[in-house]
Design a protein around this motif. Sequence first.
Motif, PDB file in Angstrom:
ATOM      1  N   TYR A  85       7.372  -0.302  -6.871  1.00 47.80           N
ATOM      2  CA  TYR A  85       6.857   1.429  -7.554  1.00 47.80           C
ATOM      3  C   TYR A  85       7.909   2.377  -6.090  1.00 47.80           C
ATOM      4  O   TYR A  85       8.610   3.260  -6.204  1.00 47.80           O
ATOM      5  CB  TYR A  85       5.754   1.880  -7.669  1.00 47.80           C
ATOM      6  CG  TYR A  85       5.114   1.708  -8.848  1.00 47.80           C
ATOM      7  CD1 TYR A  85       5.871   1.451 -10.313  1.00 47.80           C
ATOM      8  CD2 TYR A  85       4.598   0.158  -8.590  1.00 47.80           C
ATOM      9  CE1 TYR A  85       4.989   0.988 -11.418  1.00 47.80           C
ATOM     10  CE2 TYR A  85       4.068  -0.359 -10.070  1.00 47.80           C
ATOM     11  CZ  TYR A  85       4.106  -0.387 -11.405  1.00 47.80           C
ATOM     12  OH  TYR A  85       3.752  -0.895 -12.281  1.00 47.80           O
ATOM     13  N   VAL A  86       7.041   1.775  -4.925  1.00 47.01           N
ATOM     14  CA  VAL A  86       7.781   2.170  -3.480  1.00 47.01           C
ATOM     15  C   VAL A  86       9.123   2.185  -3.496  1.00 47.01           C
ATOM     16  O   VAL A  86      10.311   3.627  -2.990  1.00 47.01           O
ATOM     17  CB  VAL A  86       6.697   1.819  -2.668  1.00 47.01           C
ATOM     18  CG1 VAL A  86       7.965   2.234  -1.426  1.00 47.01           C
ATOM     19  CG2 VAL A  86       5.514   2.299  -2.707  1.00 47.01           C
ATOM     20  N   ARG A 135       3.474  -6.399  -7.387  1.00 47.15           N
ATOM     21  CA  ARG A 135       2.621  -5.047  -7.733  1.00 47.15           C
ATOM     22  C   ARG A 135       2.215  -3.367  -7.500  1.00 47.15           C
ATOM     23  O   ARG A 135       2.944  -2.261  -7.479  1.00 47.15           O
ATOM     24  CB  ARG A 135       2.510  -4.695  -8.975  1.00 47.15           C
ATOM     25  CG  ARG A 135       0.486  -5.038  -8.969  1.00 47.15           C
ATOM     26  CD  ARG A 135      -0.463  -5.500 -10.027  1.00 47.15           C
ATOM     27  NE  ARG A 135      -0.564  -4.585 -10.448  1.00 47.15           N
ATOM     28  CZ  ARG A 135      -0.860  -4.265 -11.980  1.00 47.15           C
ATOM     29  NH1 ARG A 135      -1.452  -5.636 -12.506  1.00 47.15           N
ATOM     30  NH2 ARG A 135      -1.231  -3.241 -13.140  1.00 47.15           N
ATOM     31  N   GLY A 136       2.113  -3.927  -6.000  1.00 46.24           N
ATOM     32  CA  GLY A 136       1.963  -2.441  -4.773  1.00 46.24           C
ATOM     33  C   GLY A 136       3.226  -2.175  -4.011  1.00 46.24           C
ATOM     34  O   GLY A 136       3.091  -0.916  -3.884  1.00 46.24           O
ATOM     35  N   THR A 137       4.443  -3.029  -3.878  1.00 47.87           N
ATOM     36  CA  THR A 137       5.630  -2.236  -3.316  1.00 47.87           C
ATOM     37  C   THR A 137       6.522  -2.366  -4.522  1.00 47.87           C
ATOM     38  O   THR A 137       7.349  -1.219  -4.370  1.00 47.87           O
ATOM     39  CB  THR A 137       5.317  -3.407  -2.558  1.00 47.87           C
ATOM     40  OG1 THR A 137       6.235  -4.539  -3.623  1.00 47.87           O
ATOM     41  CG2 THR A 137       5.312  -3.783  -1.677  1.00 47.87           C
ATOM     42  N   GLU A 166      -2.318   0.005  -2.838  1.00 46.49           N
ATOM     43  CA  GLU A 166      -1.354  -1.264  -2.115  1.00 46.49           C
ATOM     44  C   GLU A 166      -0.399   0.518  -1.935  1.00 46.49           C
ATOM     45  O   GLU A 166       0.200   1.015  -0.897  1.00 46.49           O
ATOM     46  CB  GLU A 166      -1.374  -1.824  -2.474  1.00 46.49           C
ATOM     47  CG  GLU A 166      -0.340  -2.737  -1.546  1.00 46.49           C
ATOM     48  CD  GLU A 166      -0.135  -4.477  -1.877  1.00 46.49           C
ATOM     49  OE1 GLU A 166       1.089  -4.520  -0.708  1.00 46.49           O
ATOM     50  OE2 GLU A 166      -0.051  -4.429  -2.385  1.00 46.49           O
ATOM     51  N   ALA A 167      -0.241   1.031  -3.406  1.00 49.16           N
ATOM     52  CA  ALA A 167       1.597   1.696  -3.637  1.00 49.16           C
ATOM     53  C   ALA A 167       0.833   3.059  -2.756  1.00 49.16           C
ATOM     54  O   ALA A 167       1.193   3.417  -1.845  1.00 49.16           O
ATOM     55  CB  ALA A 167       1.219   1.769  -5.214  1.00 49.16           C
ATOM     56  N   ILE A 169       5.981   7.566  -7.193  1.00 45.61           N
ATOM     57  CA  ILE A 169       5.174   6.262  -6.731  1.00 45.61           C
ATOM     58  C   ILE A 169       4.179   5.489  -7.938  1.00 45.61           C
ATOM     59  O   ILE A 169       3.379   4.981  -8.696  1.00 45.61           O
ATOM     60  CB  ILE A 169       4.448   6.247  -5.680  1.00 45.61           C
ATOM     61  CG1 ILE A 169       6.185   5.990  -4.885  1.00 45.61           C
ATOM     62  CG2 ILE A 169       4.693   5.060  -5.073  1.00 45.61           C
ATOM     63  CD1 ILE A 169       6.505   6.313  -3.411  1.00 45.61           C
ATOM     64  N   ALA A 209      11.210   3.538  -5.889  1.00 47.59           N
ATOM     65  CA  ALA A 209      11.546   5.186  -5.282  1.00 47.59           C
ATOM     66  C   ALA A 209      12.233   5.899  -4.532  1.00 47.59           C
ATOM     67  O   ALA A 209      13.306   6.295  -4.032  1.00 47.59           O
ATOM     68  CB  ALA A 209      10.506   5.749  -5.297  1.00 47.59           C
ATOM     69  N   MET A 219       1.054   2.596   0.969  1.00 46.23           N
ATOM     70  CA  MET A 219       2.478   2.778   1.142  1.00 46.23           C
ATOM     71  C   MET A 219       2.956   4.248   0.717  1.00 46.23           C
ATOM     72  O   MET A 219       4.027   4.712   2.177  1.00 46.23           O
ATOM     73  CB  MET A 219       3.224   1.407   0.407  1.00 46.23           C
ATOM     74  CG  MET A 219       2.991   0.121   0.635  1.00 46.23           C
ATOM     75  SD  MET A 219       3.810  -1.220   0.100  1.00 46.23           S
ATOM     76  CE  MET A 219       4.967  -0.563   0.921  1.00 46.23           C
ATOM     77  N   SER A 220       2.798   4.331  -0.108  1.00 52.62           N
ATOM     78  CA  SER A 220       3.389   6.406  -0.291  1.00 52.62           C
ATOM     79  C   SER A 220       2.563   6.928   1.139  1.00 52.62           C
ATOM     80  O   SER A 220       3.678   7.655   1.478  1.00 52.62           O
ATOM     81  CB  SER A 220       2.584   6.543  -1.400  1.00 52.62           C
ATOM     82  OG  SER A 220       2.877   7.897  -1.521  1.00 52.62           O
ATOM     83  N   GLU A 235       4.501   6.396   4.038  1.00 55.78           N
ATOM     84  CA  GLU A 235       5.982   6.499   4.176  1.00 55.78           C
ATOM     85  C   GLU A 235       5.850   7.767   4.404  1.00 55.78           C
ATOM     86  O   GLU A 235       7.179   8.457   5.297  1.00 55.78           O
ATOM     87  CB  GLU A 235       6.487   6.078   2.608  1.00 55.78           C
ATOM     88  CG  GLU A 235       8.226   5.503   2.493  1.00 55.78           C
ATOM     89  CD  GLU A 235       9.064   4.689   2.019  1.00 55.78           C
ATOM     90  OE1 GLU A 235       9.219   5.401   1.219  1.00 55.78           O
ATOM     91  OE2 GLU A 235       8.505   4.024   2.180  1.00 55.78           O
TER      92      GLU A 235
END
Lengths: 103, 313
Positions: free
Chosen positions: A41-42, A37-39, B58-59, B23, A45, B62-63, B66
């Motif tokens: 959405y990235v 779930r943490g990755t 985490e999201a 995100i 996108a 990562m955002s 990036e």
Amino acid sequence: MTIPRLSATEHMILELLAREEMFGLQLVARSKGALKRGTVYVTLARMQDKGYVESRTEEQPAGAIGLPRRLYRPTAYGSRVLEAWDAAARTLARRPRLRPRPA
Amino acid sequence: MIPGRLLHRIAARMCDANRLERIVEPAIADFQNEYAAAMRSARRRISILFDGYVGIVEAIAMSVLETSAVADDQRRALTRTFLWAVGATVCAVALLIVLTVTSLPGVPAFLVALIVPTQLPIALAVGLTLGIAFGLAGRVVSRRTQATVLLVAVLMIVVSFGAMAWSTSIPLGRHQFRQSLSNALGGHVSVTKGLHEVSLAQGRQQANLAPGGDLMAMPRRLAWTYHFRSSIACAPLALAMLALAAIARGARRAVVMSACAAYLGLIVAGEELVYRGLPPFAGAWLANIVFVSGTLALMVWMPPRGSRRSSCC
């Protein structure tokens, strides 16, 4: 012409979305642990940037609280890329039978 | 209780609007819905809260990572642009000096140092344009990078204009070069200062001494020279604007380099047209006017690359 790239995660997401429109968390649940779930959405996108998937916000009922969820579905281009990759995988899986050279 | 609000506020400070919307917000929205759906079981809610917060953090991480990777890429592109610009400026100065010296046989080598600053205004403009061509062509250029390049162009204008108009360094160097050349060739006469060899204020004074005190009454050549000194100082901005606009629309390196050559051609054409009746001011500013108009035309009639949305989906 550049050949579109498709990672294993992106391939899985496109395969799951080919069946029905889904939320990010639904994708995580359906992947049986393959997507986090943490990755997710990235990755989604990034796939939107590549033109593989498109999204829309869910219509919330009156009085709903919290942020509206985002639904994802593959684009026509994304579906074509998935088909092309599957076809390439099938072709490469068919190995020619090696025959011993005549002595 | 609606979980995730604090994380949303934190993310809003750390991520840009695009990443927040695409995100972080979908992650928080799914988390909030999952939490709302599990209202009956306290144990399940605790598990959802823990998983949800970890996932969102985490999201966000990562955002942010990036975004900084994109910024790194742009920083590298900028560094490459400015390194190319410096190299191209040095080469342009050298070429201009060689062209000057070869047209004057018997020039002592030490005199070359006197004319180095005089070649800077045109060399800076050419150097920056080639820097843009080699550093940025073929890539997606962020608004921040474009703004940085334009800021450097403005700084170049300030330096060029200050040196050519008010400071005496460039006009003085140019006059000293001619005087020293005359002495070296055995002339031993006092060389009269040309319009290129006085400051802008002194040039205006000379213009006021001209018949009727009117600048337009001066010989056309001198009037063109007077205006050209301001116009050439603005060249870096005119060239950089067109080069950036063209690159944002997918123009290749060769196109940007051709634009640079076209600018130099327009300078020559402007001077030529002055002799054929064009007002000296318009002749001197012709290249800048054409380039700024070209940039505006590009911006109005041609959307940047990537701004058109596909209609096939």
